[in-house]
Design a protein around this motif. Sequence first.
Motif, short mmCIF file in Angstrom:
data_model
loop_
_atom_site.label_atom_id
_atom_site.label_comp_id
_atom_site.label_asym_id
_atom_site.label_seq_id
_atom_site.Cartn_x
_atom_site.Cartn_y
_atom_site.Cartn_z
N UNK A 118 0.81 -1.22 0.00
CA UNK A 118 0.00 0.00 0.00
C UNK A 118 0.85 1.27 0.00
N UNK A 119 2.15 1.14 0.21
CA UNK A 119 3.02 2.31 0.32
C UNK A 119 3.50 2.83 -1.03
N UNK A 120 3.30 2.04 -2.09
CA UNK A 120 3.88 2.39 -3.38
C UNK A 120 2.94 3.15 -4.30
N UNK A 121 3.41 3.32 -5.53
CA UNK A 121 2.66 4.01 -6.58
C UNK A 121 2.41 3.04 -7.73
N UNK A 122 1.49 3.41 -8.62
CA UNK A 122 1.20 2.58 -9.76
C UNK A 122 2.44 2.31 -10.60
N UNK A 123 2.71 1.03 -10.92
CA UNK A 123 3.88 0.65 -11.68
C UNK A 123 5.10 0.38 -10.82
N UNK A 124 5.00 0.59 -9.51
CA UNK A 124 6.14 0.43 -8.60
C UNK A 124 6.05 -0.92 -7.86
N UNK A 125 7.18 -1.59 -7.72
CA UNK A 125 7.26 -2.86 -6.99
C UNK A 125 8.15 -2.64 -5.76
N UNK A 126 7.59 -2.79 -4.57
CA UNK A 126 8.32 -2.56 -3.32
C UNK A 126 8.65 -3.89 -2.66
N UNK A 127 9.80 -3.92 -1.99
CA UNK A 127 10.24 -5.13 -1.29
C UNK A 127 10.66 -4.78 0.13
N UNK A 128 10.39 -5.68 1.06
CA UNK A 128 10.93 -5.54 2.41
C UNK A 128 12.37 -6.02 2.42
N UNK A 129 13.06 -5.76 3.50
CA UNK A 129 14.45 -6.18 3.59
C UNK A 129 14.57 -7.70 3.57
N UNK A 130 13.63 -8.40 4.18
CA UNK A 130 13.71 -9.86 4.22
C UNK A 130 13.67 -10.44 2.81
N UNK A 131 12.83 -9.86 1.95
CA UNK A 131 12.76 -10.32 0.56
C UNK A 131 14.04 -9.94 -0.19
N UNK A 132 14.49 -8.73 0.02
CA UNK A 132 15.69 -8.26 -0.66
C UNK A 132 16.89 -9.14 -0.35
N UNK A 133 17.01 -9.60 0.91
CA UNK A 133 18.15 -10.43 1.32
C UNK A 133 18.17 -11.77 0.58
N UNK A 134 17.02 -12.19 0.07
CA UNK A 134 16.94 -13.51 -0.56
C UNK A 134 17.04 -13.46 -2.08
N UNK A 135 17.25 -12.27 -2.63
CA UNK A 135 17.39 -12.13 -4.07
C UNK A 135 18.86 -12.09 -4.47
N UNK A 136 19.16 -12.55 -5.64
CA UNK A 136 20.54 -12.61 -6.10
C UNK A 136 21.08 -11.25 -6.48
N UNK A 137 22.40 -11.14 -6.66
CA UNK A 137 23.03 -9.85 -6.99
C UNK A 137 22.65 -9.34 -8.38
N UNK A 138 22.12 -10.22 -9.23
CA UNK A 138 21.76 -9.79 -10.58
C UNK A 138 20.47 -8.95 -10.60
N UNK A 139 19.72 -8.98 -9.54
CA UNK A 139 18.46 -8.23 -9.48
C UNK A 139 18.76 -6.76 -9.20
N UNK A 140 18.23 -5.87 -10.04
CA UNK A 140 18.44 -4.43 -9.88
C UNK A 140 17.48 -3.89 -8.83
N UNK A 141 18.05 -3.32 -7.76
CA UNK A 141 17.23 -2.81 -6.66
C UNK A 141 17.60 -1.37 -6.37
N UNK A 142 16.65 -0.63 -5.85
CA UNK A 142 16.86 0.76 -5.45
C UNK A 142 16.56 0.87 -3.96
N UNK A 143 17.53 1.32 -3.17
CA UNK A 143 17.35 1.47 -1.73
C UNK A 143 16.54 2.74 -1.46
#
Length: 823
Positions: A118-143
């Motif tokens: 509910x915190x995001x905007x249309x077209x935006x995909x948000x992740x918690x830190x727990x999810x981010x920790x489980x993704x590989x380095x190839x995934x482009x993320x914005x802090x």
Amino acid sequence: MRDLPSGTVTFLFTDIEGSTKLLHELGAECYAEALLQHRRVVRQACAEQGGVEVDTQGDAFFLAFPSAPSAAAAAQAIANELAPGRVNLRIGLHTGAPLLTEEGYVGEDVHFAARVGASGHGGQILLSRTTRELLGPQVVLRDLGEHRLKDIPEAVALYQLGGEVFPPLKTISNTNLPRAASSFVGRETELKQILAEIEQGGRLLTLTGPGGSGKTRLALEAATTLVPDYKAGVFWVGFAALRDPALVTPQIAHALGAKDGLAEHIGEREMLLLIDNLEQVIEAAPDLSQLLQACPNLTLLCTSRELLRVRGEVEYSVPPLASTEAVSLFCERSRLEPSDEISELCARLDNLPLAVELAAARTKALTPLQILERLSQRLDLLKGGRDADPRQQTLRATIEWSYELLSEVERHLFWWLSVFSGGCTLEAAEEVAGAELDTLQSLVEKSLVRFSNARYWMLETVREYALERLERAGEADERRDRHGRFFLALAEEAAKELEGPQQAIWIERLDGDHDNFRAALQHFVILGDADLELRLVAPLWKLWFNLGYWEEARRALEHALASSSAATTDRVKVLQGVAWIAYRQDGDIALSRRLGEEALRLSRQLDDAVLAAGSLRQLAVAAQAEGEQERATDLLEEAARLSRSVGDLRGIGTATNNLAHIPLLAGDFRRAADLFEKSLSVARQLGNELDRGTALLNLGQAERGLHDYHAAATHLTESLTIARDIGIREAIVEALYALAAVAAGMDEAERAARLVGAAQCQADFGHVLEEFERRQLEGTVETIRMVLGDEGFEKALGVGRAMSLETAVEYVVGDARSTDAKL
């Protein structure tokens, strides 16, 4: 029942942004078609990645995935497919270990995932830190930094999948900025100038001006505007009630929750601190300068009546309001329409915010013209013979005019309330200032006294004037004495309550009067009344310790000891306080032992068995820390005998609890468990929640050693919830580490690693583990690292570190409920 994934699960929440507006734009038929197409896209993308549909409501989806990468891949596929269309879908991902029941998922993780989405905007995909920790380095993320979500008590880190730029998140944000009591009027130019100074690289900006010129209100508005720009948050620390410069850094550390050094806590985090009323403690300016040098991404926004005069400081002199702004402020506060009389009145008040507000408060009894006629003579008279800043003259004259319109009863109450530092409760106002509710209400209506959060308080400028009047009346000493003795009595009453079942309530109550306790102590010190000083700090030190004011407590206790040589029970309590803080804060065993021996000698001289037993227990703690187990046993057995001789049930229970640590450390878990059971029985009998939580924690440790994992988990979980409710972070950390050891013993390595991570997150205040706890943690980590491998261990550890306190507790409690259901 659907085949929902269990264990570690990644939730995906979707929601259409602006669905109502889209319905109006497309019409019902076209909207229904767009909605149907959107559902096909979501379901197909999720099915391809192994996602299971948990729930669908209107245009929102709730899905669960067995892995974080699959959930992220599905989210990206959905966003790519819908990007060209009219449907703007916001998506949130969060990974946790929820309780799975026949009805579906239960637990904090579900609510947390929904808040992320509910915190995001249309077209935006948000992740918690727990999810981010489980993704590989190839995934482009914005802090995206740390944010506060509705109903989530702790600040959380949020990330965005992909590098696209979106507007600021729809979060509460990571800040403790006080909510303004009134609207912000005007100041658009000033606000832009302040923001520009900071945006251009200014890291120390000081807003200067006389009291009442609007520095704080303007700084708050600027800080609020800047909240989205600082990933680690924007925080307010006020010093209106502080007079000791040495307490500035500890006060900031306390506001931020930093326990192991302020500079170390901030580090390279992007943070803004609003330091308010710094002129009260201007000598601390060099400490703030050093803090800025140590923390490269820290910005300080200060308000002060004078400059700090340190390197890198930029001054912003707050001007009066523009004439139109002053009129707008007057009209908004008085609810009158603009007029020539109001315009002239504001001009005669130099367009100063506080002066305008005080005048506006009088419109309930006088017209603007009547106010102008009465006020102008006073202003002209006072401005004629003063050398001070003209703006300060006007403010003083305005306050004086408001004061002279008070009745005699109101004037006296106005004086007497000025002795309170940081405001007061109604009870305190009645006792110290002889306040009657109607008179208090009248002062509030005249804007000379403020009321919020069940407390009465004054703006510092107004309080200074009231204090001057109190001094001029020759009543300051009498009222300060009444104030000091009231808070001394409150502290002595609290000393008993802080050991009973109402601990949490009393800790919260007393924290609100921390500044008043400081003021009372300062009064006793200035008077040179060492006995009263000693009496006040003797019951207060445990409160200060629980609230985290370790450094301040130690300074006050040591000063009291040096000021008084009286051989009293209060001196014994203060000696015990310094001994305990020295042990817990610095690990200074030698000092702890020396002070404990002095406390023991004096308590025996006073023939006080309760205090003597406490001193013996303190000496036993030092002996145990030095490996002298036999001496510790002798000391504790003597303490127990003394407590029994005078019927001190709590002393018996505490000594028994301490004794049990000796066989616990030696590996005699059966003996330790028996003694902890006795200690628990005493705590329950007395209704002491803190002691009960401690006994449950220790009993759980012993039961883990006996491999009775179900009993251990039950008792440790109960201990954790007690520590959470009272707010004792040390006990929270110890319970989480112990629960991790239990999980490791039950071959639940991933769960154990998460609990270790959660404990580490809560232990960022520099918690020092006891010998048994340190050994247990080392064994736990070694065991689970062997099972999970280095990579698996670090991933699970990261999930735990990302947990808020409430999430960690729910993780533990939810699992306990699940285990009970199976049994």
